[in-house]
Design a protein around this motif. Structure first.
Motif, short mmCIF file in Angstrom:
data_model
loop_
_atom_site.label_atom_id
_atom_site.label_comp_id
_atom_site.label_asym_id
_atom_site.label_seq_id
_atom_site.Cartn_x
_atom_site.Cartn_y
_atom_site.Cartn_z
N TYR A 33 104.83 53.51 29.78
CA TYR A 33 104.52 52.45 30.73
C TYR A 33 103.30 51.67 30.24
O TYR A 33 102.46 52.21 29.52
N PRO A 34 103.20 50.41 30.63
CA PRO A 34 102.00 49.63 30.27
C PRO A 34 100.74 50.26 30.84
O PRO A 34 100.78 50.96 31.86
N SER A 35 99.62 50.00 30.19
CA SER A 35 98.33 50.54 30.65
C SER A 35 97.25 49.49 30.41
O SER A 35 97.52 48.37 29.95
N ARG A 36 96.02 49.85 30.71
CA ARG A 36 94.89 48.95 30.47
C ARG A 36 94.74 48.60 28.98
O ARG A 36 94.08 47.62 28.64
N GLN A 362 104.93 61.87 34.33
CA GLN A 362 103.75 62.29 33.57
C GLN A 362 103.00 61.07 33.02
O GLN A 362 101.77 61.03 33.06
N GLU A 363 103.75 60.09 32.53
CA GLU A 363 103.10 58.89 31.98
C GLU A 363 102.45 58.06 33.07
O GLU A 363 101.36 57.52 32.89
N ILE A 364 103.13 57.91 34.20
CA ILE A 364 102.54 57.15 35.31
C ILE A 364 101.24 57.80 35.77
O ILE A 364 100.25 57.12 36.04
N ALA A 365 101.24 59.12 35.85
CA ALA A 365 100.02 59.84 36.24
C ALA A 365 98.87 59.53 35.29
O ALA A 365 97.71 59.39 35.71
N LYS A 366 99.18 59.38 34.01
CA LYS A 366 98.14 59.11 33.01
C LYS A 366 97.68 57.66 33.03
O LYS A 366 96.47 57.39 33.03
N VAL A 367 98.62 56.71 33.02
CA VAL A 367 98.20 55.31 32.95
C VAL A 367 97.46 54.89 34.21
O VAL A 367 96.54 54.06 34.15
N LEU A 369 95.58 56.89 35.93
CA LEU A 369 94.25 57.51 35.81
C LEU A 369 93.33 56.62 34.98
O LEU A 369 92.13 56.50 35.28
N LEU A 370 93.86 55.98 33.95
CA LEU A 370 93.06 55.08 33.11
C LEU A 370 92.47 53.92 33.92
O LEU A 370 91.41 53.40 33.58
N GLU A 371 93.17 53.53 35.00
CA GLU A 371 92.69 52.42 35.83
C GLU A 371 91.35 52.72 36.49
O GLU A 371 90.62 51.80 36.84
N LEU A 372 91.04 53.98 36.67
CA LEU A 372 89.83 54.36 37.40
C LEU A 372 88.56 54.23 36.56
O LEU A 372 87.46 54.21 37.10
N TYR A 373 88.72 54.15 35.25
CA TYR A 373 87.55 54.11 34.36
C TYR A 373 87.72 52.95 33.37
O TYR A 373 87.93 53.16 32.17
N PRO A 374 87.61 51.72 33.86
CA PRO A 374 87.86 50.55 33.01
C PRO A 374 86.94 50.46 31.80
O PRO A 374 87.33 49.98 30.75
N GLU A 375 85.72 50.96 31.96
CA GLU A 375 84.76 50.85 30.86
C GLU A 375 85.20 51.64 29.63
O GLU A 375 84.81 51.33 28.50
N ILE A 376 86.02 52.66 29.83
CA ILE A 376 86.48 53.48 28.70
C ILE A 376 87.59 52.80 27.93
O ILE A 376 87.52 52.61 26.72
N SER A 377 88.64 52.39 28.65
CA SER A 377 89.80 51.82 27.96
C SER A 377 89.54 50.40 27.46
O SER A 377 90.09 50.00 26.43
N GLU A 378 88.69 49.63 28.15
CA GLU A 378 88.44 48.26 27.73
C GLU A 378 87.81 48.21 26.35
O GLU A 378 88.16 47.37 25.51
N GLU A 379 86.89 49.10 26.08
CA GLU A 379 86.24 49.12 24.77
C GLU A 379 87.25 49.49 23.69
O GLU A 379 87.30 48.88 22.62
N LEU A 380 88.07 50.49 23.95
CA LEU A 380 89.06 50.93 22.96
C LEU A 380 90.17 49.89 22.77
O LEU A 380 90.73 49.78 21.68
#
Length: 569
Positions: A33-36, A362-367, A369-380
């Protein structure tokens, strides 16, 4: 002590679930699924936060919407232009297939401001698409057809002063559907190395995503223009909640699949950044505020799945199972909301999905979760590129090559190629459109034109043959007599430190579902609303739920994932 032990068991399970042998299989690829980290999301963030200015320098359409529109994009005082050509198309000429030669609309994203001479040159060539002449100034080439029924329905509603029913919008999801978005050097366009060096589009597919986003903008301006010309005194514009639910459609097929095999280091980088994002989050303590937000995000994903329309039986069954499993996971999360537990880590929660939910859940649960910490995924997400060069270590011994194979390619060695069903398909390039195609080895001619994409078969053949050799031979000595193995040895050596580089499945198998690879790549683009039309092509949407230029702001630039009909109230 017991909680600590359980936590480490959960962490081990997550690490196993993020292991390349668990992620890079075709069935897991079909659950992405798409993610940040998706390119559409990161492009839109850059558009807003780096203050890209987009305006129309030309809007020349007749009463039926035929003509030329040019959008100018100002980024750090550098001008880019997206030119849109709209023309009449007979219904007999309308086709999603790559062999089509005419389209309702055609587009090109150009590095620079257009003068009259350049616009005339583009007007002659862009509507021809592959048959036209392109220069390195052209970054992107695309075309799109109308979703005729929905387009005419929306025109009829707006021209009579009524808003279309959002349920009708949801059934299709777009007014225009692209059938190709070319870039990266194809047909004479600027290749990515050049684009990265001379433009602001320094991440993979960023220019493509900008073009698609503006084409979506154009689709709404086009339908509103036609409605206004049809009934000037009564016509109205689309309401924002209706408009925002529209995406831009895309019809895509086998052309995407070989990309994953041919760009292993790039694929590894995408997955490395994704897994790193999760690794940086799962050991964090669960805060009740974030848990509440997570619950809402999961509920939104559940509603999205219920609203998605597809007629493919396999996808219907898959979505139904995901709805069922996602409900279970949401109920599990709700228990901890009520208890207001504060000594949990995220891994303690998402562990629930590992054994009790399907891969999609499983993938929805993960992607989410990434929404809650934008500062982490945005940099990567701003580091998704890699150099694709692969070199050969000619001084390495066959013993070392053999060791790498037995360490990294166990999945390939397990395939029984004496079974014809495991050597059933072959990949080749069509002469007419230079597009990838699949043939059936024992039923069709053409296997002599096979592309070298069957990594499992090539690795296994090399492994079997070198068992008969002196393993102390150097690669140079071996290749002097066996030059046909140069490519696969180079790949094996070059990818040793790239755990996510290979599709760890036999893509020559009769059971292979090619669109699994398409879904994997499309998830990183940010596509949603998966609607398979066969095992070899599908339709999706881009930017469904995304804000338009007129209402793009810091609050909504990243809140549009899993768009639902009630997302905009």
């Amino acid at each position: 002590m017991k909680k600590v032990i359980i936590h480490y068991i959960y962490l081990y399970m997550l690490q196993q679930s993020m292991n390349s042998s668990e992620i890079m299989t075709l069935d897991k690829m079909d659950s992405r699924y798409p993610s940040r980290l998706s390119f559409s999301r990161s492009m839109l963030r850059r558009l807003l936060f780096d203050n890209w200015k987009i305006s129309k320098s030309k809007f020349d359409l007749d009463d039926k919407g035929y003509g030329t529109v040019v959008y100018e994009i100002n980024i750090n005082n550098n001008i880019y232009s997206l030119v849109c050509f709209s023309q009449h198309l007979d219904s007999a000429d309308r086709s999603d297939r790559v062999i089509a030669e005419k389209w309702d609309t055609a587009y090109s994203l150009i590095n620079g401001k257009l003068n009259d001479n350049e616009l005339n040159r583009l007007r002659k060539n862009v509507p021809l698409q592959e048959s036209g002449r392109n220069s390195p100034k052209e970054l992107i080439l695309s075309r799109a057809n109308k979703s005729v029924r929905l387009f005419e329905y929306v025109v009829n509603c707006l021209s009579n002063g009524k808003q279309p029913d959002i349920n009708e919008i949801n059934k299709v999801g777009y007014l225009l559907r692209t059938t190709a978005v070319y870039g990266s050097g194809k047909f004479g366009l600027s290749d990515f190395a050049n684009t990265k060096a001379v433009t602001e589009f320094n991440q993979p597919f960023r220019a493509e995503m900008l073009a698609v986003y503006i084409i979506r903008e154009f689709s709404v301006e086009l339908v509103e223009h036609v409605a206004k010309k049809q009934n000037p005194s009564k016509a109205i514009a689309l309401a924002n909640n209706i408009k925002q639910h529209l995406g831009i459609g895309n019809s895509t097929g086998l052309g995407m699949a070989p990309f994953i095999i041919k760009h292993p280091k790039l694929i590894n980088k995408w997955m490395k950044q994704y897994t790193q994002s999760l690794d940086n989050i799962v050991n964090k303590n669960v805060e009740i505020e974030k848990l509440n937000t997570y619950f809402e995000l999961l509920e939104k994903a559940l509603l999205y799945l219920k609203e998605v329309t597809t007629f493919d039986e396999y996808q219907i069954t898959k979505n139904s199972k995901t709805v069922e499993d996602l409900k279970k996971y949401i109920s599990h999360i709700k228990k901890f909301q009520k208890k207001r537990v504060t000594d949990l880590k995220w891994i303690d929660l998402i562990n629930f999905t590992f054994n009790k939910c399907n891969y999609d859940t499983q993938e929805i649960a993960k992607v989410q979760l990434l929404e809650l910490y934008p500062e982490i995924s945005e940099e990567l997400a701003e580091d998704m590129s890699d150099v694709e060069e692969m070199g050969i270590n000619e001084s390495q011994t066959l013993k070392k090559v053999n060791a790498i194979i037995e360490k990294d390619y166990q999945w390939a060695l397990k395939v029984d190629f004496s079974n014809k069903n495991n050597d059933y398909l072959f990949w080749y390039i069509s002469a007419a459109k230079l597009e990838p195609r699949l043939g059936e080895r024992y039923n069709e001619e053409g296997s002599d034109l096979e592309q070298h994409l069957g990594i499992a078969k090539m690795v296994q053949k090399l492994h079997a043959l070198i068992q008969e050799e002196n393993l102390d031979l150097s690669v140079a000595e071996y290749l002097a007599l066996n030059p046909e193995f140069r490519g696969i040895i180079r790949r094996i050596q070059s990818l040793e430190q790239y755990p996510f580089a290979e599709v760890q499945d036999n893509i020559l198998s009769k059971k292979t579902i090619p669109i699994n690879m398409l879904r994997f790549k499309l998830s990183f683009f940010g596509a949603n609303r998966y609607d398979p039309k066969s095992d070899r092509w599908l339709r999706v949407s881009f930017f469904s739920g995304a804000p338009f230029l007129s209402n793009l702001n810091a609050k909504n630039v990243d809140s549009w994932g899993f768009a639902t009909m009630s997302s905009y109230n």
